[in-house]
Design an enzyme around this catalytic site. Structure first.
Site, short mmCIF file in Angstrom:
data_model
loop_
_atom_site.label_atom_id
_atom_site.label_comp_id
_atom_site.label_asym_id
_atom_site.label_seq_id
_atom_site.Cartn_x
_atom_site.Cartn_y
_atom_site.Cartn_z
N HIS A 72 0.84 -1.20 0.00
CA HIS A 72 0.00 0.00 0.00
C HIS A 72 0.87 1.25 0.00
O HIS A 72 1.69 1.43 0.89
CB HIS A 72 -0.92 0.01 1.23
CG HIS A 72 -2.12 -0.86 1.08
ND1 HIS A 72 -3.33 -0.56 1.65
CD2 HIS A 72 -2.30 -2.03 0.42
CE1 HIS A 72 -4.22 -1.50 1.33
NE2 HIS A 72 -3.60 -2.42 0.59
N TYR A 200 -9.60 5.48 6.86
CA TYR A 200 -9.86 5.87 8.25
C TYR A 200 -10.99 6.90 8.21
O TYR A 200 -10.91 7.88 7.48
CB TYR A 200 -8.62 6.51 8.86
CG TYR A 200 -7.50 5.55 9.20
CD1 TYR A 200 -6.57 5.15 8.22
CD2 TYR A 200 -7.35 5.03 10.48
CE1 TYR A 200 -5.54 4.27 8.51
CE2 TYR A 200 -6.31 4.14 10.79
CZ TYR A 200 -5.42 3.77 9.80
OH TYR A 200 -4.40 2.90 10.11
N PRO A 292 -4.68 0.85 18.46
CA PRO A 292 -4.35 0.32 17.12
C PRO A 292 -4.51 1.33 15.98
O PRO A 292 -4.17 1.04 14.85
CB PRO A 292 -5.34 -0.84 16.95
CG PRO A 292 -6.40 -0.62 17.94
CD PRO A 292 -5.81 0.16 19.06
N LYS A 296 0.70 0.41 15.01
CA LYS A 296 2.07 0.37 15.52
C LYS A 296 2.36 -0.81 16.44
O LYS A 296 3.52 -1.13 16.70
CB LYS A 296 2.37 1.68 16.29
CG LYS A 296 2.46 2.89 15.38
CD LYS A 296 3.57 2.76 14.36
CE LYS A 296 3.38 3.70 13.19
NZ LYS A 296 3.96 3.15 11.96
N TYR A 383 3.65 6.93 9.76
CA TYR A 383 2.81 5.78 9.43
C TYR A 383 3.65 4.65 8.81
O TYR A 383 3.51 3.48 9.18
CB TYR A 383 1.68 6.16 8.47
CG TYR A 383 0.55 5.13 8.43
CD1 TYR A 383 0.64 4.00 7.62
CD2 TYR A 383 -0.59 5.27 9.22
CE1 TYR A 383 -0.37 3.05 7.58
CE2 TYR A 383 -1.62 4.32 9.19
CZ TYR A 383 -1.48 3.22 8.38
OH TYR A 383 -2.47 2.27 8.36
#
Ligand code: FAS
Ligand code: PHB
Length: 388
Positions: A72, A200, A292, A296, A383
Site C-alpha cells: 500500500h 480511516y 491500534p 504500531k 505511518y
C-alpha cells in the site's frame, strides 16, 4: 533443562526473537501459555512497516508475506463524507505491507518448526526466578509436573497480561498510561474490500476503519463504548452501524456477509520503564501498548526484538554488552515516538469529547493535514515507520 535465552510468549515478539537468535546459533526455548491453535486464532494487526518486513526477511520468514501481502503506497482519511488521500510514496518514497498478524505468526511458527527449535505450548504457571543474578531460572508446569530451565537471559515477550512485567519489583519499574473511554469492535468477513486502500473515517457517529487481508477478505472496525457486549452485536447490526459512517462510494461498494471473527478491543496507551531488569528484558506488548489507530503495536514489538536480538548476538559473538546496556534506552526512544503518533491519530479521529471546542480542533487538525505538504509528510513518515 538449560538454554542460553528463555523466551516467555509465542506471539510475534517471542517467535521473531527466537528465529533471529536461532539463525545466529544462539540456543533458546519459548514457553507459551496457550496452544498453538489458540495463538493463531487471534486476529489482530494488519499493517507491516518496511523495517518490519526487512526484519522478517532477516529471520528467513518473509517469502509468503512478499507473495501474498498487499503493498500500500497510501491511505485515505474520510471526513464529512469526503475522502482525502495521503501518499506515502510521494511524501517518503516508502510503502507499507498489508498482511495479517495471523499469517505472520504462522510464518514464524513454520520457520521455528523447520529450524527444529523448542516451543513448549500449554506451559502453565510460568515463573521467573533470580533474574537479578547471572543465573536466572524459569519454572513452569506441564503435564502435571514442574519443569525448570536454567538460562543466561530471559526475554519477557508475554504481552500486556503476561507474567514477566509483573515479576519485576514495583520499586524497580514505572508505568505511564492513558486509557481511552472507547473500544474497537472489529469484524473479519470473506467479502471484497470497499477500496484498494485503507480508509480511516472521522464521523459524528464515531470512528470507523475499512481495512482488508486480501482482495476477498475484509477487516472493518467501529468505535464503540467500553460497555458494549459482543453478544449484542449480530452481524446485521454491525453492517447497519457501519454504513452511515462511510462515504457514498464506499457505501455503494460495501458487500456485507457473515463474520468469520468478531471482537472488541479496548484502547490504551501504556509504557513501562525501563525495559531491562538484570538478565530480564521486556519486548513488545509486555512493555508497551498503543491504541491500534496508528497500526504500531506489532511493528513496535518487531523493533524491540531487533534491538534485543542484535544485542544478544553481540554478547555471545563479540563478548560485548554494549547493546544490552543500551537496549532499554534505544527501544524506548522509538516506543515513545510511536506512542505519540498513535495517541495523536486516536484523539484526532475518534469521537471522544463532548466539548464542541475539542471537535473543532479535530477538524482543524484534519484540514491542516489535507492542505499542508509538511503535515502530510509528518503523517506519512510516522505511518510507514520511523528509522531504527
Ligand atoms: P502478544 O500479546 O501477541 O503475545 C504474547 C504471548 O504471550 C501470547 O501468545 C500469550 O498467550 C503469551 N503469554 C501471556 N502470558 C503468558 C504466561 N504467563 N506464560 C506464557 N505465555 C504467556 N496491533 C496493530 O498494529 N493493529 C491492530 O489492529 C491490533 N489489534 C489488536 C487487538 C487486540 C485484541 C490486541 C490484544 C492487540 C492488538 N494489536 C494490534 C496489538 C497486537 O498486534 C500486539 O502489538 C502484538 O500482538 C504484540 O505482540 P507480542 O508482544 O508478541 O504480544
Ligand atoms: C487492520 O487491518 O487490522 C488494521 C489496519 C490499520 C490499523 C489497525 C488495524 O490502524
Amino acid at each position: 533443562m538449560r538454554t542460553q535465552v528463555a523466551i516467555i510468549g509465542a506471539g510475534p515478539a517471542g517467535l521473531l526473537l527466537g528465529q533471529l537468535l536461532h539463525r545466529h546459533g544462539i540456543d533458546n526455548i519459548i514457553l507459551e501459555r496457550q496452544t498453538g491453535e489458540y495463538v493463531l486464532s487471534r486476529v489482530r494487526a494488519g499493517v507491516i512497516e518496511q523495517v518490519t518486513m526487512d526484519l522478517l526477511d532477516e529471520a528467513g520468514v518473509g517469502a509468503r508475506m512478499h507473495a501474498d501481502g498487499l503493498v500500500h503506497e497510501g491511505v485515505q482519511i474520510c471526513v464529512d463524507g469526503v475522502r482525502h488521500r495521503i501518499s506515502f510514496k510521494e511524501m517518503t518514497g516508502k510503502a507499507v505491507m498489508v498482511y495479517g498478524q495471523t499469517e505472520l505468526t504462522k510464518d514464524l511458527m513454520d520457520g521455528r518448526a523447520a529450524a527444529g527449535a523448542t516451543t513448549v505450548y500449554s506451559a502453565h504457571e510460568v515463573a521467573l526466578h533470580d533474574f537479578s543474578t547471572d543465573k536466572p531460572r524459569v519454572t513452569y508446569r506441564t503435564g502435571g509436573a514442574t519443569q525448570e530451565i536454567s538460562c543466561d537471559f530471559v526475554a519477557g515477550c508475554d504481552g500486556f497480561h503476561g507474567v514477566s512485567r509483573k515479576s519485576v519489583p514495583a520499586r524497580a519499574i514505572a508505568s505511564h498510561e492513558r486509557v481511552y473511554p472507547l473500544g474497537w469492535l472489529g469484524i473479519l468477513s470473506d467479502t471484497p474490500p470497499v477500496s484498494d486502500e485503507l480508509i480511516y473515517v472521522h464521523h459524528p457517529l464515531g470512528f470507523a476503519l475499512c481495512s482488508m487481508r486480501s482482495p476477498t477478505r475484509s477487516r472493518y472496525y467501529l468505535q464503540c463504548s467500553l460497555a458494549e457486549d459482543i453478544d449484542s452485536w449480530p452481524d446485521d447490526r454491525f453492517w447497519e452501524e457501519l454504513k452511515p459512517r462511510l462515504d457514498d462510494e464506499a457505501r455503494e461498494r460495501l458487500v456485507t456477509g457473515p463474520s468469520i471473527e468478531k471482537s472488541i478491543a479496548p484502547l490504551r496507551s501504556f509504557v513501562a520503564e525501563p525495559m531491562r531488569f538484570g538478565r530480564l528484558f521486556l519486548a513488545g506488548d509486555a512493555a508497551h501498548i498503543v491504541p491500534p489507530t496508528g497500526a504500531k503495536g506489532l511493528n513496535l514489538a518487531a523493533s524491540d526484538v531487533r534491538y534485543l536480538a542484535h544485542a544478544l548476538i553481540e554478547h555471545y559473538k563479540d563478548k560485548s554488552d554494549a547493546g544490552l546496556d543500551h537496549y532499554s534506552a534505544r527501544a524506548l526512544a522509538r516506543v515513545w515516538k510511536a506512542e505519540r503518533f498513535s495517541w495523536w491519530m486516536t484523539t484526532m479521529l475518534h469521537q471522544i469529547s463532548d466539548n464542541p471546542f475539542d471537535r473543532k480542533i479535530q477538524l482543524a487538525e484534519l484540514d491542516y493535514l489535507f492542505r499542508s505538504k509538511a503535515a502530510a509528510t509528518v503523517f506519512a513518515e510516522n505511518y510507514v515507520g520511523l528509522p531504527y
